[in-house]
Design a protein around this motif. Structure first.
Motif, PDB file in Angstrom:
ATOM      1  N   ILE A  43       0.871  -1.177   0.000  1.00 17.75           N
ATOM      2  CA  ILE A  43       0.000   0.000   0.000  1.00 17.75           C
ATOM      3  C   ILE A  43       0.905   1.223   0.000  1.00 17.75           C
ATOM      4  O   ILE A  43       1.832   1.317   0.808  1.00 17.75           O
ATOM      5  N   LEU A  44       0.642   2.149  -0.904  1.00 15.20           N
ATOM      6  CA  LEU A  44       1.461   3.346  -1.073  1.00 15.20           C
ATOM      7  C   LEU A  44       0.632   4.586  -0.801  1.00 15.20           C
ATOM      8  O   LEU A  44      -0.494   4.703  -1.288  1.00 15.20           O
ATOM      9  N   TRP A  45       1.203   5.507  -0.026  1.00 16.40           N
ATOM     10  CA  TRP A  45       0.599   6.821   0.168  1.00 16.40           C
ATOM     11  C   TRP A  45       1.551   7.854  -0.396  1.00 16.40           C
ATOM     12  O   TRP A  45       2.772   7.748  -0.228  1.00 16.40           O
ATOM     13  N   VAL A  46       0.982   8.862  -1.032  1.00 17.29           N
ATOM     14  CA  VAL A  46       1.761   9.953  -1.591  1.00 17.29           C
ATOM     15  C   VAL A  46       1.222  11.251  -1.008  1.00 17.29           C
ATOM     16  O   VAL A  46       0.015  11.500  -1.047  1.00 17.29           O
ATOM     17  N   VAL A  53       4.053  16.518  -5.464  1.00 14.77           N
ATOM     18  CA  VAL A  53       4.475  15.410  -4.609  1.00 14.77           C
ATOM     19  C   VAL A  53       5.604  15.878  -3.697  1.00 14.77           C
ATOM     20  O   VAL A  53       6.590  16.449  -4.159  1.00 14.77           O
ATOM     21  N   CYS A  54       5.424  15.649  -2.401  1.00 14.74           N
ATOM     22  CA  CYS A  54       6.458  16.054  -1.440  1.00 14.74           C
ATOM     23  C   CYS A  54       6.850  14.925  -0.495  1.00 14.74           C
ATOM     24  O   CYS A  54       7.773  15.083   0.298  1.00 14.74           O
ATOM     25  N   GLY A  55       6.164  13.784  -0.577  1.00 18.16           N
ATOM     26  CA  GLY A  55       6.501  12.684   0.312  1.00 18.16           C
ATOM     27  C   GLY A  55       5.777  11.409  -0.069  1.00 18.16           C
ATOM     28  O   GLY A  55       4.829  11.438  -0.868  1.00 18.16           O
ATOM     29  N   ALA A  56       6.225  10.304   0.502  1.00 15.34           N
ATOM     30  CA  ALA A  56       5.605   9.001   0.255  1.00 15.34           C
ATOM     31  C   ALA A  56       6.007   8.033   1.359  1.00 15.34           C
ATOM     32  O   ALA A  56       7.038   8.225   2.023  1.00 15.34           O
ATOM     33  N   VAL A  57       5.193   7.016   1.536  1.00 19.18           N
ATOM     34  CA  VAL A  57       5.506   5.926   2.453  1.00 19.18           C
ATOM     35  C   VAL A  57       4.746   4.691   1.982  1.00 19.18           C
ATOM     36  O   VAL A  57       3.719   4.810   1.305  1.00 19.18           O
ATOM     37  N   GLN A  58       5.264   3.539   2.363  1.00 18.77           N
ATOM     38  CA  GLN A  58       4.627   2.277   1.984  1.00 18.77           C
ATOM     39  C   GLN A  58       4.375   1.416   3.206  1.00 18.77           C
ATOM     40  O   GLN A  58       5.137   1.459   4.175  1.00 18.77           O
ATOM     41  N   LEU A  59       3.328   0.615   3.106  1.00 16.03           N
ATOM     42  CA  LEU A  59       3.037  -0.414   4.098  1.00 16.03           C
ATOM     43  C   LEU A  59       3.072  -1.737   3.356  1.00 16.03           C
ATOM     44  O   LEU A  59       2.349  -1.915   2.370  1.00 16.03           O
TER      45      LEU A  59
END
Length: 153
Positions: A43-46, A53-59
């Motif tokens: 799962i990706l959040w942007v 776009v200034c950031g991202a994280v994954q689960l």
């Protein structure tokens, strides 16, 4: 959005982020990463500010039968010119809420010893599980330690 994510990845790796790449990261390699990142259990959040776009994280959800209660936090990135604005904290908060909805009760992650992210994770009540020396190679070829964290939710 692919171009913006590519730029984000190149920016954070260029500034020394220990997220699996070494600088200089080519545009082609960064694009290939983003084109292949989404798959089963990812799962990706942007994060965007002013439509950029200034950031991202994954689960990364565990796909193992005995691990459906756990997931790994992966590749938290905040563009270097957008740091100290709460973006990383916001991404981590959203990630945790989704984990709870997915019946995840254990989150794990690792980060390079001494990186500013250690402060963020501790402030979010992640518990240090231990350090492994010589875990990842840095841009200058030195081997650096990583710290593993967990959080029960």
């Amino acid at each position: 959005m692919l171009d913006e994510l590519t730029g984000l990845l190149i920016d954070v790796v260029g500034e020394g982020a220990s997220i699996g790449f070494l600088p200089p990261l080519s545009k082609k390699e960064a694009q290939e990463y983003w084109e292949s990142v989404l798959g089963p259990g990812v799962i990706l959040w942007v994060a965007k500010l002013e439509n950029k776009v200034c950031g991202a994280v994954q689960l990364h959800l565990s796909l193992k039968k005995n691990g459906t209660h756990r997931a790994e936090v992966a590749k938290l990135m905040v563009h270097t010119n957008q740091r100290k604005k709460g973006i990383g904290r916001g991404l981590m908060t959203i990630l945790q809420k989704k984990a709870e909805l997915e019946d995840i009760s254990l989150l794990v992650l690792d980060t390079r010893l001494g990186d500013p992210s250690n402060t963020l994770y501790k402030s979010l009540e992640y518990i240090e599980a231990g350090t492994i020396p010589n875990y990842a190679k840095s841009a200058d070829g030195e081997l650096e330690a990583t710290v593993f964290y967990y959080k029960e939710i």
